[in-house]
Write an enzyme that holds these catalytic residues in place. Structure first.
Site, mmCIF file in Angstrom:
data_model
loop_
_atom_site.group_PDB
_atom_site.id
_atom_site.type_symbol
_atom_site.label_atom_id
_atom_site.label_comp_id
_atom_site.label_asym_id
_atom_site.label_seq_id
_atom_site.Cartn_x
_atom_site.Cartn_y
_atom_site.Cartn_z
ATOM 1 N N ALA A 135 -4.042 0.367 4.386
ATOM 2 C CA ALA A 135 -5.060 -0.173 3.478
ATOM 3 C C ALA A 135 -6.356 0.625 3.551
ATOM 4 C CB ALA A 135 -5.318 -1.638 3.800
ATOM 5 N N CYS A 167 -4.754 -3.389 8.856
ATOM 6 C CA CYS A 167 -3.682 -2.639 8.181
ATOM 7 C C CYS A 167 -4.155 -1.207 8.073
ATOM 8 C CB CYS A 167 -3.404 -3.220 6.788
ATOM 9 S SG CYS A 167 -2.281 -2.192 5.789
ATOM 10 N N THR A 184 3.142 4.669 8.570
ATOM 11 C CA THR A 184 3.965 4.665 7.369
ATOM 12 C C THR A 184 3.828 6.009 6.659
ATOM 13 O OG1 THR A 184 2.206 3.852 5.918
ATOM 14 C CG2 THR A 184 3.534 2.197 7.080
ATOM 15 N N ARG A 239 0.810 -1.204 0.000
ATOM 16 C CA ARG A 239 0.000 0.000 0.000
ATOM 17 C C ARG A 239 0.850 1.264 0.000
ATOM 18 N NH1 ARG A 239 -0.029 -4.714 1.283
ATOM 19 N NH2 ARG A 239 0.525 -4.212 3.423
#
Length: 486
Positions: free
Chosen positions: A331, A328, A372, A294
């Site tokens: 995602a 996640c 992230t 992703r």
């Protein structure tokens, strides 16, 4: 347009005497309905045998054959399943939890019929084989209280059992009830009458093919006799079959990443209030590590993961999941494209996390985010936090790069490393966020809680701040959905 008829499945091949008799009687009832509610189907490939099982292996094979028929025929839009023999109802309690379609109980049908049509009857005779009698199935519905069950005595029972076994071994196109078989049935009937039976139940689906003779006998004796197949067919055909009591099922989109999925499942198990195995949640996992990265797509030129995420969600939906959990964070940047195309909800982990913080820590205004670079760049957390009228604090660029190394680097979590160096880098990042004003910190990548677990009283920079694991919030929310469904 004529509405599509739902099906009632009689488990058994068309040549099986008991199954064929039930199906024929039910077809006559359904055909006379206006409008017609159901169509009747048999399973031509059924491996279930009419003959009673005589050993444990045969019992287990019969049970599995029943399940296989239900499973195989489920694409015919089943409304209900009828079992082909009285003996097979011993498996009803095992079949019901694993069948998506309700199992229609012949014993319930008979109990309702007797109570409504013969409320004054107190002594009920049962025409069934010795093996059926030994199972105590009729006792589960009729014995005790004001009702008494009566069975043929030894000689009559032995002859009746032999007749039932002969009929069970016959096929529809070849059977003929011999004079000797009829005499055996009639002698058993007479024996029940001699013992004071006020009503006789035909407790064998194959024996119902001899109903003409029994009705004549009953008319002469003034003693009522009940065709169990006819009662069963009427009960099934007239009912508005509700959906089965299928347990609530959570679909988990896994593999993004694999270790985080295992951690999420552990969260589900640990957070579920349960005293035994059966109290835990039912979930199905589609572990698909081949979904494109992703973050790689969001910040570089990686392959778009939307279609792979959607395909995985569709598999979970087809597996009868009631909700979907995606452990996640990144995602969730693609959920807005996927959710409108699904029939079941994705439990939005990011939204649930922000709602948890604003509910439990209403006075907090500044929320720190460790995630992230893809999650940060997508602003999916920013949107949820700002919608809640809170401020977002993210790490300084150097610290953000350190977090990416902890997650994606050759010595990082996705590569299987959970050492002190990685843990220290996350601790430093939390400290930097707190120095920048964060009053709570979200571990916004599901790999990070593998290093620093959720701690609602985390000590850093001389302060105590909540450090939140969204996967734990998601697990608890899934459990709440399950409990509400119950």
């Amino acid at each position: 347009m004529t509405p599509r008829l739902r099906s009632l499945l009689v488990v058994g091949r068309p040549e099986h005497l008991g199954a064929a008799d039930i199906a024929a009687k039910m077809e006559a009832i359904c055909a006379a309905q206006a409008p017609r509610k159901y169509r009747v189907v048999l399973d031509p490939d059924s491996a279930f045998e009419d003959a009673p099982a005589t050993c444990e292996a045969e019992i287990e094979r019969g049970k599995i054959a029943l399940f296989d028929s239900i499973w195989r025929m489920d694409d015919t839009d089943l409304a209900g399943v009828l079992l082909p023999t009285i003996e097979s109802h011993r498996f009803a309690s095992e079949l019901a939890p694993v069948s998506e379609t309700p199992i229609v109980s012949m014993l319930d049908a008979l109990a309702k019929h007797v109570s409504s049509r013969y409320p004054r009857v107190r002594r009920i005779g049962v025409l069934a084989s010795a093996s059926v009698n030994s199972l105590g199935l009729f006792e589960s519905r009729f014995d005790g209280g004001a009702l008494e069950l009566i069975y043929p005595r030894a000689t009559a029972l032995r002859e009746l059992t032999a007749t039932i076994e002969t009929l069970s071994a016959s096929s529809l196109g070849e059977y003929a009830v011999s004079a000797a078989d009829l005499q055996a049935v009639e002698r058993a009937y007479d024996d029940l009458a001699d013992q004071g039976a006020e009503l006789v139940l035909v407790g064998s689906t194959v024996l119902c093919v001899a109903m003409d003779s029994l009705h004549s006998k009953a008319a002469a004796a003034g003693l009522a006799v009940v065709d169990s197949n006819q009662v069963y067919a009427e009960f099934a055909a007239e009912a508005n079959h509700a959906s089965g009591t299928r347990p609530f099922k959570i679909g988990v989109l896994g593999g993004v990443g694999p270790a985080a999925t295992v951690s999420f499942l552990d969260n589900l198990v640990r957070a579920t209030p349960a005293a035994r195995d059966q109290d835990h949640l039912k979930f199905v996992v589609e572990q698909n590590p081949q979904i494109p990265d992703r973050t790689e797509y969001l910040i570089r030129d990686g392959l778009d993961p939307t279609l792979a995420l959607y395909a995985t969600c569709k598999k979970l939906q087809d597996a009868d999941a009631d909700i979907i959990a995606i452990p996640c964070n990144t995602a969730h940047a693609f959920v807005k494209y996927i959710q409108p195309m699904l029939d079941i909800p994705i439990v939005h982990m990011l939204r649930e996390t922000v709602e948890f913080i604003t509910r439990e820590y209403a006075g907090i205004r500044n929320i720190g985010l460790l995630a992230t670079t893809g999650t940060v760049a997508s602003r999916v957390y920013h949107d949820e936090i700002e919608r809640a009228m809170r401020q977002v604090t993210t790490p300084e660029p150097v610290v953000q790069q350190q977090i990416m190394e902890v997650i994606y680097g050759p010595g990082g979590v996705k590569a299987g490393f959970l050492d002190d160096h990685c843990r220290a880098a996350v601790e430093d990042a939390i400290g930097q966020l707190v120095r920048s004003g964060a009053e709570v910190v979200i571990l916004g990548c599901t790999e990070l809680p593998l290093l620093i677990q959720q701690n609602l009283d985390y000590e850093v920079q001389g302060k105590r701040v909540p450090v939140i694991d969204p996967a734990q919030v998601l697990a608890r929310r899934c459990i709440e959905f399950s409990q509400s469904a119950r």
